[in-house]
Design a protein around this motif. Sequence first.
Motif, PDB file in Angstrom:
ATOM      1  N   PRO A  66       0.938  -1.155   0.093  1.00 19.68           N
ATOM      2  CA  PRO A  66      -0.003  -0.114  -0.076  1.00 19.68           C
ATOM      3  C   PRO A  66       0.886   1.095  -0.074  1.00 19.68           C
ATOM      4  CG  PRO A  66       0.008  -1.145   2.177  1.00 19.68           C
ATOM      5  CD  PRO A  66       0.846  -2.048   1.396  1.00 19.68           C
ATOM      6  N   GLY A  67       0.460   2.357  -0.779  1.00 22.07           N
ATOM      7  CA  GLY A  67       0.983   3.643  -1.084  1.00 22.07           C
ATOM      8  C   GLY A  67       2.511   3.531  -1.424  1.00 22.07           C
ATOM      9  N   GLN A  68       3.016   2.474  -2.159  1.00 21.73           N
ATOM     10  CA  GLN A  68       4.340   2.208  -2.768  1.00 21.73           C
ATOM     11  C   GLN A  68       4.035   2.421  -4.251  1.00 21.73           C
ATOM     12  OE1 GLN A  68       7.063  -0.712  -1.337  1.00 21.73           O
ATOM     13  NE2 GLN A  68       5.714  -1.042   0.404  1.00 21.73           N
ATOM     14  N   ASP A 118       1.609   3.212 -10.187  1.00 21.07           N
ATOM     15  CA  ASP A 118       1.741   4.505  -9.360  1.00 21.07           C
ATOM     16  C   ASP A 118       1.327   4.052  -7.921  1.00 21.07           C
ATOM     17  OD1 ASP A 118      -1.246   4.519  -9.226  1.00 21.07           O
ATOM     18  OD2 ASP A 118      -1.080   6.177 -10.367  1.00 21.07           O
ATOM     19  N   ARG A 119       1.438   4.860  -7.102  1.00 18.65           N
ATOM     20  CA  ARG A 119       1.145   4.820  -5.459  1.00 18.65           C
ATOM     21  C   ARG A 119      -0.443   4.571  -5.225  1.00 18.65           C
ATOM     22  NH1 ARG A 119       5.850   5.891  -2.907  1.00 18.65           N
ATOM     23  NH2 ARG A 119       7.124   7.187  -4.225  1.00 18.65           N
ATOM     24  N   GLN A 120      -1.271   4.800  -6.106  1.00 16.56           N
ATOM     25  CA  GLN A 120      -2.704   4.459  -6.153  1.00 16.56           C
ATOM     26  C   GLN A 120      -3.034   3.206  -6.701  1.00 16.56           C
ATOM     27  OE1 GLN A 120      -1.512   7.665  -7.286  1.00 16.56           O
ATOM     28  NE2 GLN A 120      -1.582   8.318  -5.004  1.00 16.56           N
ATOM     29  N   GLU A 139      -1.751   1.268 -13.046  1.00 11.52           N
ATOM     30  CA  GLU A 139      -0.624   1.098 -14.354  1.00 11.52           C
ATOM     31  C   GLU A 139      -0.187   2.531 -14.896  1.00 11.52           C
ATOM     32  OE1 GLU A 139       0.442  -0.874 -18.234  1.00 11.52           O
ATOM     33  OE2 GLU A 139      -0.611  -2.172 -17.079  1.00 11.52           O
ATOM     34  N   ARG A 140       0.723   2.911 -14.832  1.00 11.18           N
ATOM     35  CA  ARG A 140       1.008   4.091 -15.545  1.00 11.18           C
ATOM     36  C   ARG A 140       1.785   4.207 -16.771  1.00 11.18           C
ATOM     37  NH1 ARG A 140       0.783   8.854 -12.876  1.00 11.18           N
ATOM     38  NH2 ARG A 140       0.970   9.734 -15.115  1.00 11.18           N
ATOM     39  N   ALA A 141       2.722   2.954 -16.867  1.00 10.88           N
ATOM     40  CA  ALA A 141       3.558   2.752 -18.117  1.00 10.88           C
ATOM     41  C   ALA A 141       4.161   1.354 -18.296  1.00 10.88           C
ATOM     42  CB  ALA A 141       4.767   3.935 -18.186  1.00 10.88           C
ATOM     43  N   ARG A 142       4.324   1.062 -19.258  1.00  9.56           N
ATOM     44  CA  ARG A 142       4.839  -0.352 -19.595  1.00  9.56           C
ATOM     45  C   ARG A 142       6.164  -0.292 -20.611  1.00  9.56           C
ATOM     46  NH1 ARG A 142       1.585  -5.217 -20.502  1.00  9.56           N
ATOM     47  NH2 ARG A 142       0.311  -4.429 -18.713  1.00  9.56           N
ATOM     48  N   LEU A 143       6.991  -1.121 -20.560  1.00 11.81           N
ATOM     49  CA  LEU A 143       8.152  -1.455 -21.331  1.00 11.81           C
ATOM     50  C   LEU A 143       8.291  -2.770 -21.769  1.00 11.81           C
ATOM     51  CD1 LEU A 143      11.096   0.666 -21.889  1.00 11.81           C
ATOM     52  CD2 LEU A 143      11.554  -1.710 -22.076  1.00 11.81           C
ATOM     53  N   GLU A 144       8.280  -3.237 -23.029  1.00 13.65           N
ATOM     54  CA  GLU A 144       8.503  -4.619 -23.618  1.00 13.65           C
ATOM     55  C   GLU A 144       9.997  -4.563 -23.890  1.00 13.65           C
ATOM     56  OE1 GLU A 144       5.554  -5.143 -26.538  1.00 13.65           O
ATOM     57  OE2 GLU A 144       4.153  -5.687 -25.044  1.00 13.65           O
ATOM     58  N   GLY A 145      10.670  -5.406 -23.346  1.00 14.31           N
ATOM     59  CA  GLY A 145      12.278  -5.631 -23.834  1.00 14.31           C
ATOM     60  C   GLY A 145      12.887  -4.986 -22.586  1.00 14.31           C
ATOM     61  N   ASP A 146      14.132  -5.254 -22.858  1.00 13.95           N
ATOM     62  CA  ASP A 146      15.331  -4.769 -21.640  1.00 13.95           C
ATOM     63  C   ASP A 146      15.501  -3.406 -21.837  1.00 13.95           C
ATOM     64  OD1 ASP A 146      16.872  -5.265 -24.045  1.00 13.95           O
ATOM     65  OD2 ASP A 146      18.717  -5.287 -22.833  1.00 13.95           O
ATOM     66  N   LEU A 198       6.120   9.149 -13.000  1.00 13.13           N
ATOM     67  CA  LEU A 198       4.967   8.375 -12.929  1.00 13.13           C
ATOM     68  C   LEU A 198       4.374   7.914 -11.717  1.00 13.13           C
ATOM     69  CD1 LEU A 198       6.264   6.578 -16.150  1.00 13.13           C
ATOM     70  CD2 LEU A 198       4.339   7.984 -16.183  1.00 13.13           C
ATOM     71  N   VAL A 199       5.424   7.505 -10.728  1.00 11.29           N
ATOM     72  CA  VAL A 199       4.932   6.857  -9.469  1.00 11.29           C
ATOM     73  C   VAL A 199       4.337   7.816  -8.627  1.00 11.29           C
ATOM     74  CG1 VAL A 199       5.630   5.932  -7.555  1.00 11.29           C
ATOM     75  CG2 VAL A 199       6.552   4.898  -9.562  1.00 11.29           C
ATOM     76  N   GLY A 200       4.802   9.174  -8.780  1.00  9.73           N
ATOM     77  CA  GLY A 200       4.133  10.247  -7.761  1.00  9.73           C
ATOM     78  C   GLY A 200       4.846  10.314  -6.548  1.00  9.73           C
TER      79      GLY A 200
END
Length: 177
Positions: free
Chosen positions: A48-50, A136-138, A141-148, A163-165
């Motif tokens: 929570p909150g992380q 994000d902390r709520q 999902e705020r973003a994603r990346l496929e691949g390294d 993005l996390v806040g």
Amino acid sequence: MVLAPALMGAQAARAAAGIERLREAARPMPAITFQDAEGAEKTLADFPGQGLVINLWATWCPPCVAEMPALERLARTLAAERIAVLPLSSDRGGRAVVEAFYQRIGLTGLGIWLDPRGAAARALGARGLPTTVIVDRQGQERARLEGDAAWDTAPFVAAIRRLVGPVAAPREPLVRT
């Protein structure tokens, strides 16, 4: 001495290319379950909150293996800000396989998190490994990346923080007079 600037330029180019692949989109997270090193079931409600950086990976995946040291450095950089890096291993051998891998390459700053049946990866709609989801902390999902990616570089660290806040300030107790 000529080699060092060339390597630094290659790392900067890799980081810049990775940032271009980071797809931002605010959307609800699906209910996912995974296991800790002891085999206990965990969900996102356990954080929570992380802010979370959820990395779907496996020891048999070369690009996954390549980015693990950067994820460890990222985890150390962001830990004090209550942003957790959760590398969810899809290795069917579970803890023993991941532990041996961590020892072999010298990782000591990442937890062991398991998704041996790929349930979390399916719920997240991952199309391949590695896939990384920023939450994000709520719990969105705020973003994603496929691949390294070079997760520990300044552009990625800044993007994750944004993005996390910010960490919520502690509440002042209500004082009545």
